[in-house]
Design a protein around this motif. Structure first.
Motif, PDB file in Angstrom:
ATOM      1  N   GLU A   1       0.793  -1.236   0.000  1.00  0.00           N
ATOM      2  CA  GLU A   1       0.000   0.000   0.000  1.00  0.00           C
ATOM      3  C   GLU A   1       0.818   1.274   0.000  1.00  0.00           C
ATOM      4  OE1 GLU A   1       0.456  -2.087   2.477  1.00  0.00           O
ATOM      5  OE2 GLU A   1       0.937  -0.901   4.251  1.00  0.00           O
ATOM      6  N   SER A   2       2.113   1.188   0.365  1.00  0.00           N
ATOM      7  CA  SER A   2       2.852   2.450   0.533  1.00  0.00           C
ATOM      8  C   SER A   2       4.333   2.244   0.267  1.00  0.00           C
ATOM      9  CB  SER A   2       2.669   2.941   1.974  1.00  0.00           C
ATOM     10  OG  SER A   2       3.239   1.998   2.874  1.00  0.00           O
TER      11      SER A   2
ATOM     12  N   TRP B   1       6.578   2.841   2.324  1.00  0.00           N
ATOM     13  CA  TRP B   1       7.126   2.218   3.532  1.00  0.00           C
ATOM     14  C   TRP B   1       7.021   0.702   3.414  1.00  0.00           C
ATOM     15  CZ3 TRP B   1       6.197  -1.267   7.299  1.00  0.00           C
ATOM     16  CH2 TRP B   1       6.971  -1.193   8.453  1.00  0.00           C
ATOM     17  N   ARG B   2       5.874   0.231   2.974  1.00  0.00           N
ATOM     18  CA  ARG B   2       5.635  -1.215   2.876  1.00  0.00           C
ATOM     19  C   ARG B   2       6.601  -1.845   1.872  1.00  0.00           C
ATOM     20  NH1 ARG B   2       3.998  -3.581   6.732  1.00  0.00           N
ATOM     21  NH2 ARG B   2       2.370  -2.056   6.985  1.00  0.00           N
TER      22      ARG B   2
ATOM     23  N   ASP C   1       6.516  -4.991  12.786  1.00  0.00           N
ATOM     24  CA  ASP C   1       5.875  -3.735  12.364  1.00  0.00           C
ATOM     25  C   ASP C   1       4.658  -3.370  13.210  1.00  0.00           C
ATOM     26  OD1 ASP C   1       3.786  -3.050   9.457  1.00  0.00           O
ATOM     27  OD2 ASP C   1       4.558  -1.697  10.985  1.00  0.00           O
ATOM     28  N   ARG C   2       3.606  -4.185  13.204  1.00  0.00           N
ATOM     29  CA  ARG C   2       2.381  -3.815  13.901  1.00  0.00           C
ATOM     30  C   ARG C   2       2.052  -4.836  15.003  1.00  0.00           C
ATOM     31  NH1 ARG C   2      -1.697  -2.017   8.900  1.00  0.00           N
ATOM     32  NH2 ARG C   2      -0.291  -0.513   7.958  1.00  0.00           N
TER      33      ARG C   2
ATOM     34  N   PHE D   1       4.713   3.659  17.940  1.00  0.00           N
ATOM     35  CA  PHE D   1       3.848   4.550  17.159  1.00  0.00           C
ATOM     36  C   PHE D   1       3.291   5.696  18.003  1.00  0.00           C
ATOM     37  CE2 PHE D   1       4.450   1.807  13.826  1.00  0.00           C
ATOM     38  CZ  PHE D   1       3.857   0.555  13.949  1.00  0.00           C
TER      39      PHE D   1
ATOM     40  N   PRO E   1      -0.642   1.345  14.096  1.00  0.00           N
ATOM     41  CA  PRO E   1      -0.085   2.676  13.829  1.00  0.00           C
ATOM     42  C   PRO E   1      -1.145   3.773  13.780  1.00  0.00           C
ATOM     43  CG  PRO E   1       0.121   1.273  11.878  1.00  0.00           C
ATOM     44  CD  PRO E   1      -0.305   0.401  13.006  1.00  0.00           C
TER      45      PRO E   1
ATOM     46  N   ARG F   1      -0.700   6.505  16.628  1.00  0.00           N
ATOM     47  CA  ARG F   1      -0.228   7.828  16.157  1.00  0.00           C
ATOM     48  C   ARG F   1      -1.265   8.910  16.464  1.00  0.00           C
ATOM     49  NH1 ARG F   1       2.438   5.509  10.495  1.00  0.00           N
ATOM     50  NH2 ARG F   1       4.302   4.687  11.501  1.00  0.00           N
TER      51      ARG F   1
ATOM     52  N   PHE G   1      -3.706   4.650   4.468  1.00  0.00           N
ATOM     53  CA  PHE G   1      -2.248   4.655   4.244  1.00  0.00           C
ATOM     54  C   PHE G   1      -1.854   4.729   2.758  1.00  0.00           C
ATOM     55  CE2 PHE G   1      -0.563   4.631   8.311  1.00  0.00           C
ATOM     56  CZ  PHE G   1      -0.979   3.583   9.123  1.00  0.00           C
TER      57      PHE G   1
ATOM     58  N   ASN H   1       0.953   8.804   7.406  1.00  0.00           N
ATOM     59  CA  ASN H   1       2.133   8.350   6.635  1.00  0.00           C
ATOM     60  C   ASN H   1       2.403   9.282   5.464  1.00  0.00           C
ATOM     61  OD1 ASN H   1       0.215   7.482   4.692  1.00  0.00           O
ATOM     62  ND2 ASN H   1       1.430   5.677   4.179  1.00  0.00           N
TER      63      ASN H   1
ATOM     64  N   ASP I   1       6.908   8.489   8.399  1.00  0.00           N
ATOM     65  CA  ASP I   1       7.569   7.428   7.632  1.00  0.00           C
ATOM     66  C   ASP I   1       8.977   7.855   7.229  1.00  0.00           C
ATOM     67  OD1 ASP I   1       4.992   5.602   5.707  1.00  0.00           O
ATOM     68  OD2 ASP I   1       5.718   5.414   7.761  1.00  0.00           O
TER      69      ASP I   1
ATOM     70  N   CYS J   1       9.748   6.323  10.427  1.00  0.00           N
ATOM     71  CA  CYS J   1       9.335   5.016  10.953  1.00  0.00           C
ATOM     72  C   CYS J   1      10.189   4.017  10.201  1.00  0.00           C
ATOM     73  CB  CYS J   1       7.856   4.789  10.696  1.00  0.00           C
ATOM     74  SG  CYS J   1       7.315   3.166  11.246  1.00  0.00           S
TER      75      CYS J   1
HETATM   76  C1  GZL Z   1       4.181   1.498  10.247  1.00  0.00           C
HETATM   77  C2  GZL Z   1       3.481   0.786   9.107  1.00  0.00           C
HETATM   78  C3  GZL Z   1       2.640   1.747   8.329  1.00  0.00           C
HETATM   79  C4  GZL Z   1       3.425   2.853   7.640  1.00  0.00           C
HETATM   80  C5  GZL Z   1       2.627   3.023   6.394  1.00  0.00           C
HETATM   81  O1  GZL Z   1       5.038   0.614  10.916  1.00  0.00           O
HETATM   82  O2  GZL Z   1       2.674  -0.262   9.603  1.00  0.00           O
HETATM   83  O3  GZL Z   1       1.975   1.010   7.301  1.00  0.00           O
HETATM   84  O4  GZL Z   1       3.537   4.036   8.384  1.00  0.00           O
HETATM   85  C6  GZL Z   1       2.354   1.581   6.031  1.00  0.00           C
HETATM   86  O5  GZL Z   1       3.270   3.720   5.358  1.00  0.00           O
HETATM   87  O6  GZL Z   1       1.381   1.474   5.068  1.00  0.00           O
END
Ligand code: GZL
Length: 332
Positions: free
Chosen positions: A55-56, A58-59, A133-134, A152, A185, A189, A212, A238, A266, A286
């Motif tokens: 999705e991003s 970051w991913r 991550d989450r 977060f 997140p 956040r 995101f 993000n 991010d 992040c």
């Molecule tokens: C953070 C991550 C988030 C990012 C986004 O650890 O889970 O998910 O901040 C990503 O960019 O989509």
């Protein structure tokens, strides 16, 4: 140059008591046939990894870090799946890996809740689980051996503290682009930012999820601009949603970073470029490079060694000047 960092919580920083607790609550790895822990000798450690999606930016960086580290050369056999941000896809992927009898399961849970059943199934199959991550909310005892990721709430606080420092007293109106509803997140956040601006005259006048994604951020920002003519600040969970907001703000004939300030989280390359160009005002990093910590935790787990229950990775933060300096060396 504004740079803040969040120290990594390491074994050294843990009290003896905490370490004892960790050892006690870190589930012992399953003994393979003949009592040997899985992965002994030169056989590969099989890892089933369920990723949130793509999705991003970051991913993409997080996926690259996992796939570049959990490799045959490093002693692993990786089965990797992309859930397209759907929890049901993650659960079915994890169930497939359990059926395959992998040595270790790892995943980044798209949302916090709804994992108890599959975590129980992993436990019943004696397969240790690592979260990257989450985080998850679960009733399952010792559901996972370790969580590797950022703090977060701290990231939201750092964004809010900077906004309070820079803008308190201006009577600024803030709109918030939230991450995926129900995800750690997004929840954390939001909490961190709100707590940091408490007591200032910054006011959040609207808050919606852009999931995101850049397109999600653009669409929600278009709605905000239609509904409100007094937006001064965007807080986006993000960079990608912040970049979408920039497109909407420019299409509305306003100047991002000036008419409407933007704060994101991010610090991926596209976000840092927009920050250096003055279209974003502040970014809290992040760190997505979780592969090395994941490899370490997996190896320790199959070797029957105690692992840290929570590994918080180092994050920094950047203003426009810091972004110009940092850009050339950015890995993602
Ligand atoms: C953070 C991550 C988030 C990012 C986004 O650890 O889970 O998910 O901040 C990503 O960019 O989509």
């Amino acid at each position: 140059m504004a740079r803040h960092s969040i120290a990594r919580t390491g074994l050294a920083a843990l009290s003896a008591a905490a370490l004892l607790t960790l050892t006690a609550c870190s589930s012992e790895p399953p003994a393979a046939e003949g009592g040997e822990a899985a992965g002994g000798g030169d056989e590969l450690i099989s890892v089933g990894f369920s990723q949130v999606g793509a999705e991003s930016g970051w991913r993409a960086a997080n996926t690259k870090s996992i796939q570049d580290t959990i490799t045959e050369e490093n002693g692993f056999e990786l089965s990797f799946s992309d859930a397209q941000q759907k929890q049901e896809n993650q659960i079915s992927a994890l169930r497939n890996y359990i059926a395959q009898g992998v040595d270790v399961l790892a995943f980044s849970p798209v949302v916090e809740t709804g994992w108890d059943a599959v975590l129980e199934e992993a436990k019943a199959a004696n397969i240790p689980v690592v979260l990257t991550d989450r985080a998850v909310e679960t009733e399952v005892e010792d559901a996972y051996v370790s969580f590797i990721g950022s703090d977060f709430v701290k990231e939201g606080e750092m964004a809010g503290e900077w906004a309070a420092e820079e803008y308190d007293g201006e009577g600024y109106k803030v709109v918030e682009l939230q991450g995926t509803t129900g995800s750690a997140p997004a929840i954390d956040r939001k909490e961190g930012f709100a707590s940091a601006i408490e007591g200032t005259d910054l006011e959040i006048i609207d808050s919606q999820t852009g999931d995101f994604t850049r397109d999600g951020g653009k669409k929600v920002m278009e709605g905000f601009l239609t509904a409100h003519d007094d937006i001064d600040v965007v807080f986006a969970h993000n960079d990608d949603m912040g970049l979408g907001a920039i497109e909407a703000i420019e299409a509305a004939g306003k100047t991002p970073g000036e008419d409407i300030k933007i704060i994101t989280i991010d610090a991926v390359k596209d976000g840092m470029q927009a920050l250096a160009d003055g279209k974003i005002n502040y970014i809290v990093e992040c760190n997505p490079l979780l592969g090395p910590d994941l490899a370490e935790v997996i190896k320790a787990t199959v070797a029957g060694e105690p692992v840290e229950e929570r590994i918080v990775v180092k994050d920094e933060a950047f203003d426009q000047e810091a972004a110009v300096a940092a850009l050339p060396d950015r890995q993602y």
